[in-house]
Design an enzyme around this catalytic site. Sequence first.
Site, PDB file in Angstrom:
ATOM      1  N   GLY A  65     -18.057  14.875 -10.328  1.00 30.24           N
ATOM      2  CA  GLY A  65     -18.781  14.397 -11.606  1.00 30.24           C
ATOM      3  C   GLY A  65     -19.834  13.558 -10.853  1.00 30.24           C
ATOM      4  O   GLY A  65     -19.725  12.939  -9.835  1.00 30.24           O
ATOM      5  N   ARG A  82     -22.559   6.256 -14.365  1.00 27.33           N
ATOM      6  CA  ARG A  82     -22.549   4.946 -14.760  1.00 27.33           C
ATOM      7  C   ARG A  82     -22.189   3.904 -13.926  1.00 27.33           C
ATOM      8  O   ARG A  82     -22.304   2.652 -13.921  1.00 27.33           O
ATOM      9  CB  ARG A  82     -21.374   4.554 -15.917  1.00 27.33           C
ATOM     10  CG  ARG A  82     -21.765   5.357 -17.196  1.00 27.33           C
ATOM     11  CD  ARG A  82     -20.551   5.850 -18.185  1.00 27.33           C
ATOM     12  NE  ARG A  82     -19.858   6.827 -17.616  1.00 27.33           N
ATOM     13  CZ  ARG A  82     -18.513   7.141 -18.470  1.00 27.33           C
ATOM     14  NH1 ARG A  82     -17.995   6.415 -19.516  1.00 27.33           N
ATOM     15  NH2 ARG A  82     -17.679   8.236 -17.970  1.00 27.33           N
ATOM     16  N   LYS A 118     -11.554  -6.017  25.123  1.00 24.54           N
ATOM     17  CA  LYS A 118     -11.788  -4.661  24.617  1.00 24.54           C
ATOM     18  C   LYS A 118     -11.167  -3.637  25.464  1.00 24.54           C
ATOM     19  O   LYS A 118     -11.212  -3.617  26.540  1.00 24.54           O
ATOM     20  CB  LYS A 118     -13.448  -4.625  24.607  1.00 24.54           C
ATOM     21  CG  LYS A 118     -13.877  -3.231  24.153  1.00 24.54           C
ATOM     22  CD  LYS A 118     -14.778  -2.495  24.761  1.00 24.54           C
ATOM     23  CE  LYS A 118     -14.304  -1.488  25.916  1.00 24.54           C
ATOM     24  NZ  LYS A 118     -15.368  -0.620  26.627  1.00 24.54           N
ATOM     25  N   ASN A 169      -3.112 -15.209  35.320  1.00 21.96           N
ATOM     26  CA  ASN A 169      -3.596 -16.405  34.721  1.00 21.96           C
ATOM     27  C   ASN A 169      -5.326 -16.093  35.052  1.00 21.96           C
ATOM     28  O   ASN A 169      -5.620 -16.006  36.290  1.00 21.96           O
ATOM     29  CB  ASN A 169      -3.375 -17.908  35.440  1.00 21.96           C
ATOM     30  CG  ASN A 169      -3.833 -18.846  34.543  1.00 21.96           C
ATOM     31  OD1 ASN A 169      -3.283 -19.221  33.480  1.00 21.96           O
ATOM     32  ND2 ASN A 169      -4.891 -19.289  34.871  1.00 21.96           N
TER      33      ASN A 169
END
Length: 466
Positions: free
Chosen positions: A12, A16, A351, A377
């Site tokens: 459809g 609306r 990342k 570290n």
Amino acid sequence: MNNLCVLIMAAGKGTRMKSAAPKVLHQVLDKPIIDYVIQNVLSIGIPPENIAVLIGSGGALVQAHIVKQFPAVKILWQHEQLGTGHAVKSAREWWKDYANLVVLNGDLPLLKPESLKELVSCCGKDDCTVITFNAEDPGAYGRIIRDNGRVSIVEFRDATEEQRKIHEVNAGCYAFRVEALQRVIDLITDNNAHKEYYLTDALGLMNDGGMSAGAFIMPEAEMQGVNTQKELAEVSRVMREEILSRWLAEGVRMPDPSSVYIGSDAVLAPDVVIMPDVQIWGKSIIGQGSVIGSGSILTNAKIGMNVNITAYAVIENSELKDNAKAGPFCYIRDNSCLEPNAFAGKFVELKNSHIGEGSKVPHLSYMGDATLGHGVNIGAGSITCNYDGEHKNKTFIGNNCFVGSNTMFVAPVELHDGAATAAGSVITQEVQENALAVGRARQKNIADWSLRKHHNHSTAKTEGEK
Ligand code: UD1
Ligand code: CA
């Protein structure tokens, strides 16, 4: 269930919605409407090969989405959208060899698996069964006409004043005996107020032909269709509250659920604490005892047990294992991983990086395409220079390395176990085990420089005044 197939109508126009996007791709929380409908059908054990989505308006976009998310689900096209009756008819070649056909409106994201199961269990009892609900405001829904045990549907625009007063309405979920549907589907006409072929006419036609149509009533809450932006917002609100209630009932603690968003595919363990203003999306999993601090946004995040995310962490497609710590203000993305007891702290971006057990990246660092061993570290301000403008290059930092503040790793580069770098170093070459790399200009002190500067300044001034 091979005698059963499910057709989801999603062709459809969705006029609306007043949107360029196809209706079924509009999002409820973190997923398009159509995903809820398909997942619902799959969840009751219908194999994907027995499910088809009928597309048309904006079909290329819907197809691309479904092929990606549900590759085994069948796609059928309705090239012209002439109504729901026409929609089902245009898929006939696909459903005609099954014994039963369930048809669902594609805009019902709140429908529950239990209701769908019940509909499926009606297959074979009547020639057609529909789900109905008693609507507080029946609006433009199709009205259910019950006449001596016979059920039919009249669409709102074709209904009489009397019929419009009926509160029992059609939900848009149907179970058909295929043989019976075959006998009436060609008899549906577009002789109505919409000039559309209504699937709902099938019931009256069955009654007329001596077949049986039945209906059962379900709660209104599940049957809200999405036709407008307002209904989309309302459905999203209901979905969100249902999800929050479910996790609260499962032992998750949320001091302020009203500010929390959790998507329907996330899984949370008991004793997880979700602080205010948190969003959890996608297939995120959070283990027992973990705390997700305020302002954090997790998407497809795998969080182990007793992880502490202090606040304002954005975590995407990454994993934090047991007892890891993150935040405040960090961005962890693209398949990064914090091993147990590892830490990514303030203004840190990871990342596609792997931070070994107990290793720490506490402040102002970017680790991209890096693999860190255990006990490492990383001094404040250290970064990987992982991108040379063409390729992403890897940095390897071995176990127990000590990286001085503001070290630049010009990748590809490797530090072997126990190596160290001096603060401010630019590391361009491999560093051997236990070695110290000093990669910076040697400091030179120029004696009395300030005095000479002042002297030069004042002579220049005197010259100028002459
Ligand atoms: C429909 C029912 C109505 C019911 C309501 C429940 C009809 C005629 N009416 O009305 O009785 O109360 O659902 O929500 O069925 N579609 C197609 N192809 C088309 C037309 C529609 O695939 O040619 C799809 C739409 O994408 C949508 C579904 O069918 O997913 C229902 O269409 P929609 O226009 O929303 O029907 P309603 O007017 O809501
Ligand atoms: Ca609708």
